[in-house]
Design an enzyme around this catalytic site. Structure first.
Site, short mmCIF file in Angstrom:
data_model
loop_
_atom_site.label_atom_id
_atom_site.label_comp_id
_atom_site.label_asym_id
_atom_site.label_seq_id
_atom_site.Cartn_x
_atom_site.Cartn_y
_atom_site.Cartn_z
CG HIS A 181 46.97 -16.01 -18.23
ND1 HIS A 181 47.61 -16.87 -17.38
CD2 HIS A 181 45.82 -16.62 -18.58
CE1 HIS A 181 46.90 -17.97 -17.22
NE2 HIS A 181 45.80 -17.84 -17.94
CE LYS A 215 44.65 -16.33 -14.02
NZ LYS A 215 45.97 -16.36 -14.71
CG ASP A 232 41.75 2.81 -1.25
OD1 ASP A 232 41.04 3.28 -2.16
OD2 ASP A 232 41.29 2.31 -0.21
#
Length: 305
Positions: free
Chosen positions: A252, A254, A259
């Site tokens: 879950h 996010k 880089d």
């Protein structure tokens, strides 16, 4: 050689290269008006005959983007990339004509002259190249409007470090996500519950095309949901992905790291519903300690799955 000559050469405008080519899809001004800047540029160039047929409406849409503080440098980069992608097709003449109109408006805006001679008021903005924020080289500007965005000073690393907040639903905030993804030069590590927004998927595939090493971690059940783009990105562009493979739990998280220098993280799922309907909050920062922690977490999940 003039700019038009350069465009013609890039687009393969000689008689030897005229062929049946692609058929441009139709794009309505109403649909275009709801797109973030980069999607508008790409889709209107793909559908250049539509843009030319509805020229006044499309010009007004583009002018609104310019007046909101869009980077003309970034616009030129997007247009150049799209012209290269669309080169040597039957619709190239219309594409080139529309591209020239976009660039002409950019030049007018830079000179302070809007459509119909209107001179827009100067917005109060704070600007810095996004490459400066990420430390990843020259790659366009990242412009912040004080009245719509909040900027907080980081606690330890000096004036080049930023923490920025974004809220959804908002096409302006969504545009910042696309700019973030487009700024990746070397690596792009994505850890999200689901990806169903085709504009996001396009930005991810474009990163892969320009040589960025892209990896995705996602939820195993969401992978099979209707509209999920993860497997398609793997099949069509060779982008590797991993899932949690545990029906009793959700992957879950996010967040994304570009880089190993900048992080986008929050409640925002990379879905059309989150973009247009849900109340979501995100921060973006180039704080070195934070970027390292998120990079380490991604590596932990990648090894575990």
């Amino acid at each position: 050689m003039s700019f038009v000559d350069i465009l013609t050469a890039c687009l393969g405008g000689t008689s030897q290269q005229q062929s049946s080519g692609r058929q441009a899809t139709y794009l309505s001004a109403d649909e275009a008006s709801h797109m973030p800047l980069e999607a508008f540029l790409q889709r209107s160039l793909e559908s250049a005959p539509s843009a030319l047929e509805q020229g006044g409406a499309f010009a007004n849409i583009f002018q609104r983007h310019l007046q909101s503080g869009a980077s003309t440098t970034h616009i030129a980069q997007v247009i150049q990339g799209e012209l290269v992608r669309l080169a040597s097709n039957n619709t190239d003449k219309a594409t080139a004509q529309w591209a020239c109109q976009l660039l002409t408006q950019c030049a007018q805006n830079a000179a302070g002259v809007g459509a119909g001679g209107y001179r827009p008021p100067q917005a109060q903005t704070q600007s810095q190249s996004y490459a400066q924020v990420t430390g990843s080289g020259s790659n366009g500007e990242w412009e912040m409007h004080e009245k719509k965005q909040r900027q907080q000073p980081a606690h330890s690393q000096g004036s080049d470090v930023y923490i920025r907040s974004y809220f959804f639903p908002s096409e302006e905030s969504f545009g910042k996500l696309i700019e973030f993804l487009n700024s990746a030069k070397h690596t792009l590590d994505i850890c999200v519950f689901n990806i169903t927004d085709n504009d996001v998927a396009r930005a991810i595939s474009n990163a892969k095309k320009r040589g960025v090493e892209v990896r995705i971690v996602t939820d195993d059940e969401q992978l099979k949901c209707k509209g999920s783009d993860v497997e398609r990105l793997s099949d069509q562009f060779g982008i590797p992905f991993k899932t949690d493979n545990d029906p009793q739990k959700f992957m879950h998280s996010k967040f994304a790291v570009i880089d190993r220098r900048a992080v986008w993280a929050g409640s925002y799922n990379w879905t059309v519903a989150a973009r247009r309907s849900n109340n979501e909050a995100v921060i973006c920062t180039n704080d070195q300690a934070t970027a390292k922690e998120f990079s380490d977490e991604f590596e932990r999940l990648w090894k575990m799955f």
